[in-house]
Design a protein around this motif. Sequence first.
Motif, PDB file in Angstrom:
ATOM      1  N   GLU A   1      25.188   1.571  58.013  1.00  0.00           N
ATOM      2  CA  GLU A   1      23.911   1.894  57.402  1.00  0.00           C
ATOM      3  C   GLU A   1      24.034   1.852  55.881  1.00  0.00           C
ATOM      4  N   ARG A   2      22.877   1.618  55.258  1.00  0.00           N
ATOM      5  CA  ARG A   2      22.854   1.649  53.807  1.00  0.00           C
ATOM      6  C   ARG A   2      23.118   3.080  53.338  1.00  0.00           C
ATOM      7  N   GLU A   3      23.957   3.229  52.314  1.00  0.00           N
ATOM      8  CA  GLU A   3      24.301   4.551  51.827  1.00  0.00           C
ATOM      9  C   GLU A   3      24.101   4.630  50.309  1.00  0.00           C
ATOM     10  N   LEU A   4      23.742   5.832  49.853  1.00  0.00           N
ATOM     11  CA  LEU A   4      23.592   6.067  48.425  1.00  0.00           C
ATOM     12  C   LEU A   4      24.972   6.196  47.788  1.00  0.00           C
ATOM     13  N   VAL A   5      25.193   5.425  46.745  1.00  0.00           N
ATOM     14  CA  VAL A   5      26.469   5.432  46.043  1.00  0.00           C
ATOM     15  C   VAL A   5      26.391   6.313  44.797  1.00  0.00           C
ATOM     16  N   ALA A   6      25.339   6.140  44.013  1.00  0.00           N
ATOM     17  CA  ALA A   6      25.222   6.875  42.753  1.00  0.00           C
ATOM     18  C   ALA A   6      23.760   6.949  42.348  1.00  0.00           C
ATOM     19  N   ARG A   7      23.436   8.007  41.619  1.00  0.00           N
ATOM     20  CA  ARG A   7      22.065   8.222  41.139  1.00  0.00           C
ATOM     21  C   ARG A   7      22.110   8.767  39.731  1.00  0.00           C
ATOM     22  N   ILE A   8      21.155   8.296  38.921  1.00  0.00           N
ATOM     23  CA  ILE A   8      20.928   8.888  37.608  1.00  0.00           C
ATOM     24  C   ILE A   8      19.438   9.181  37.510  1.00  0.00           C
ATOM     25  N   THR A   9      19.115  10.419  37.175  1.00  0.00           N
ATOM     26  CA  THR A   9      17.718  10.840  37.160  1.00  0.00           C
ATOM     27  C   THR A   9      17.075  10.589  35.786  1.00  0.00           C
ATOM     28  N   GLY A  10      15.794  10.896  35.716  1.00  0.00           N
ATOM     29  CA  GLY A  10      15.081  10.735  34.462  1.00  0.00           C
ATOM     30  C   GLY A  10      15.605  11.631  33.350  1.00  0.00           C
ATOM     31  N   THR A  11      16.227  12.716  33.739  1.00  0.00           N
ATOM     32  CA  THR A  11      16.800  13.635  32.743  1.00  0.00           C
ATOM     33  C   THR A  11      18.242  13.292  32.405  1.00  0.00           C
ATOM     34  N   GLY A  12      18.780  12.299  33.109  1.00  0.00           N
ATOM     35  CA  GLY A  12      20.147  11.873  32.807  1.00  0.00           C
ATOM     36  C   GLY A  12      21.222  12.475  33.680  1.00  0.00           C
ATOM     37  N   SER A  13      20.849  13.346  34.587  1.00  0.00           N
ATOM     38  CA  SER A  13      21.870  13.912  35.470  1.00  0.00           C
ATOM     39  C   SER A  13      22.309  12.873  36.488  1.00  0.00           C
ATOM     40  N   THR A  14      23.546  12.964  36.903  1.00  0.00           N
ATOM     41  CA  THR A  14      24.115  11.976  37.819  1.00  0.00           C
ATOM     42  C   THR A  14      24.721  12.661  39.035  1.00  0.00           C
ATOM     43  N   ASN A  15      24.752  11.925  40.134  1.00  0.00           N
ATOM     44  CA  ASN A  15      25.552  12.365  41.262  1.00  0.00           C
ATOM     45  C   ASN A  15      26.076  11.152  41.996  1.00  0.00           C
ATOM     46  N   TYR A  16      27.150  11.370  42.733  1.00  0.00           N
ATOM     47  CA  TYR A  16      27.896  10.284  43.354  1.00  0.00           C
ATOM     48  C   TYR A  16      28.268  10.629  44.790  1.00  0.00           C
ATOM     49  N   ALA A  17      28.418   9.601  45.581  1.00  0.00           N
ATOM     50  CA  ALA A  17      28.993   9.780  46.908  1.00  0.00           C
ATOM     51  C   ALA A  17      30.440  10.217  46.747  1.00  0.00           C
ATOM     52  N   ASP A  18      30.907  11.047  47.657  1.00  0.00           N
ATOM     53  CA  ASP A  18      32.283  11.550  47.567  1.00  0.00           C
ATOM     54  C   ASP A  18      33.295  10.407  47.533  1.00  0.00           C
ATOM     55  N   SER A  19      33.001   9.336  48.226  1.00  0.00           N
ATOM     56  CA  SER A  19      33.942   8.227  48.336  1.00  0.00           C
ATOM     57  C   SER A  19      34.156   7.477  47.024  1.00  0.00           C
ATOM     58  N   VAL A  20      33.259   7.659  46.043  1.00  0.00           N
ATOM     59  CA  VAL A  20      33.387   6.911  44.796  1.00  0.00           C
ATOM     60  C   VAL A  20      33.577   7.815  43.577  1.00  0.00           C
TER      61      VAL A  20
END
Length: 121
Positions: free
Chosen positions: A44-63
């Motif tokens: 399945e498609r998985e989320l790898v990384a995100r950056i929000t409008g405020t600049g905060s980031t989060n990542y999948a544990d694997s990366v």
Amino acid sequence: QVQLVESGGGLVQPGGSLRLSCAASGSFFAINAMDWYRQAPGKERELVARITGTGSTNYADSVKGRFTISRDNSKNTVFLQMNSLKPEDTAVYYCMFRATMNRWDFARDYWGQGTQVTVSS
């Protein structure tokens, strides 16, 4: 209609690096988040990384610790710097913007066409 165009994929050896880019062909009123997803064959498609409008980031544990997401707001562009690549990172990588076109619009998801990343010796 705004389109997202990805670039930077390719073949790399384990331990190598790649930098993906995703640029919007036009402008949005507001971008709530810029994401990178990936989909490996049979998975399945998985989320790898995100950056929000405020600049905060989060990542999948694997990366975590290997990948870095960043953006250039002036160019409506998001990047994914991928270091220490592993064979299990092999996938098609997609960018996605959650954005509005005007002040009255609901946020919608805009997807790129995908770029292949292959990690192999």
